[in-house]
Design a protein around this motif. Structure first.
Motif, short mmCIF file in Angstrom:
data_model
loop_
_atom_site.label_atom_id
_atom_site.label_comp_id
_atom_site.label_asym_id
_atom_site.label_seq_id
_atom_site.Cartn_x
_atom_site.Cartn_y
_atom_site.Cartn_z
N PHE A 195 12.48 43.16 22.03
CA PHE A 195 11.62 41.99 21.80
C PHE A 195 11.38 41.21 23.08
CE2 PHE A 195 13.79 42.32 17.52
CZ PHE A 195 12.73 42.96 16.91
N THR A 196 12.44 40.99 23.87
CA THR A 196 12.27 40.20 25.09
C THR A 196 11.78 41.03 26.27
OG1 THR A 196 14.66 40.47 25.47
CG2 THR A 196 13.93 38.40 24.49
N VAL A 197 11.95 42.36 26.20
CA VAL A 197 11.45 43.21 27.28
C VAL A 197 9.96 43.47 27.11
CG1 VAL A 197 11.57 45.53 28.28
CG2 VAL A 197 13.68 44.31 27.70
N ASP A 198 9.54 43.85 25.90
CA ASP A 198 8.14 44.22 25.66
C ASP A 198 7.27 43.04 25.22
OD1 ASP A 198 9.16 46.69 26.21
OD2 ASP A 198 8.24 47.70 24.51
N HIS A 199 7.88 41.96 24.76
CA HIS A 199 7.10 40.82 24.25
C HIS A 199 7.61 39.51 24.84
CE1 HIS A 199 5.47 43.74 21.44
NE2 HIS A 199 6.71 44.03 21.05
N ASN A 200 7.84 39.55 26.15
CA ASN A 200 8.40 38.39 26.83
C ASN A 200 7.48 37.18 26.77
OD1 ASN A 200 10.52 37.23 28.57
ND2 ASN A 200 8.89 37.16 30.09
#
Length: 258
Positions: A126-131
Motif C-alpha cells: 500500500f505504501t510502496v505502490d500507493h504512496n
C-alpha cells in the motif's frame, strides 16, 4: 474466510518453490501442474497442490476480542511414470513445502488491493505502490507512535523504527475507515473509493494477521495401494487469528429492519 488464507499460502509457495527457466514452480525437473482450492475428483497427471479447509472454531478471549483457530490441509498429489518415481517426487515435494512453511510463523493475509485490484502478500504494497494516497497517513502513524513512546519511556531511549508492513497496515486501515465515514481522501480515485465501500458492505477485513502458524502434521506419502501410479502427501497447518467484536446487541438492529 479461509479463501484469502488459501490464496496467501499459494502465493508464498509459488514464490519460494524452485523455478525452471520458464518461471514454473518445479519439484526436481517436473513442473507443478496447478494450485487448487478445494477437493478435486479429477486431478492432473503430474504434481498438483491442493488447499482444503478443515475447520475454524471461534472462541471468546476477552470482552470485545475473539479468536479463530484455522486448520488447513495442504495435499500434494503426484502421478509419475512408475511407482518409485512417484514416491520420490511425492516425498521431495512434501519436504520442500514443509521447509518453506516452517519459516512462516506469522503471516499477513491481505485482501485484493482496492486501489489497483492486485493481490499482494504484504501490506507494505500500500505504501510502496500507493504512496501518494497513504503518505500522510503513514506520517501520522509514525508521529503518534513516537509521541506515545516518549510519554512512556525515558528520554535517553530513542523510539525504534516501525516495521514497514505494520506501518503500512495501520495507515491503510485508517484510510479505509475514513472512506467509510465519508471523509475525502486526497488522490484516491472514485473507482478505488467505490471498491472500498463495496468491501465494507461485504464486511471484508482487508488486512489480517495469522499467528502461531504451525505445521502440526506431516505425512510425506500415503503409500497408497489401489491408486496405481498416484501418491499423496499431506501437511496439516493450524493458525490463530484475533478479531475484534464491537457489536453485541440486542439494540444494534434498526427498527426499519425486517
Amino acid at each position: 474466510m479461509l479463501e484469502r488464507v488459501y490464496d496467501t499460502l499459494r502465493g508464498i509457495l509459488f514464490y519460494e518453490l524452485p523455478k525452471n527457466a520458464k518461471g514454473e514452480a518445479v519439484i526436481f525437473d517436473r513442473p507443478v501442474s496447478g494450485f487448487y482450492i478445494g477437493e478435486a475428483a479429477v486431478r492432473p497427471n503430474g504434481i498438483a497442490i491442493i488447499f482444503k479447509g478443515a475447520s475454524s472454531p471461534l472462541k471468546d478471549i476477552s470482552f470485545g476480542l475473539q479468536e479463530y483457530e484455522h486448520n488447513v490441509n495442504i495435499e500434494i498429489n503426484v502421478g509419475a511414470d512408475n511407482i518409485e518415481t512417484t514416491e520420490r517426487v511425492t516425498q521431495e515435494a512434501t519436504r520442500i513445502i514443509l521447509s518453506i512453511l516452517r519459516k512462516h510463523r506469522r503471516i499477513w493475509v491481505v485482501d485484493i488491493c482496492p486501489m489497483c485490484e492486485k493481490f499482494t502478500l504484504t501490506p507494505a504494497h500500500f505504501t510502496v505502490d500507493h504512496n501518494s494516497v497513504l503518505s500522510s497517513y503513514a506520517t501520522t502513524v509514525t508521529n503518534e507512535f513516537n509521541t506515545l513512546w516518549s510519554e512512556t519511556h525515558p528520554a535517553n531511549l530513542a523510539a525504534p523504527s516501525l516495521p514497514d508492513s505494520g506501518k503500512a497496515a495501520e495507515a491503510f486501515i485508517r484510510m479505509y475507515n475514513d472512506v467509510g465515514v465519508g471523509t475525502t481522501v486526497a488522490n484516491l480515485t472514485t473507482k478505488a473509493r467505490n471498491n472500498i465501500l463495496r468491501m465494507q458492505a461485504d464486511n471484508v477485513e482487508p488486512v489480517r494477521m495469522l499467528y502461531d502458524v504451525l505445521c502440526n502434521d506431516n505425512k510425506s506419502s500415503d503409500d497408497a495401494t489401489g491408486k496405481q501410479l498416484f501418491r499423496s502427501g499431506t501437511i496439516t497447518i493450524s493458525a490463530k487469528e484475533l478479531v475484534r467484536q464491537i457489536y453485541f446487541g440486542p439494540d444494534n438492529v434498526p427498527t426499519t429492519a425486517y
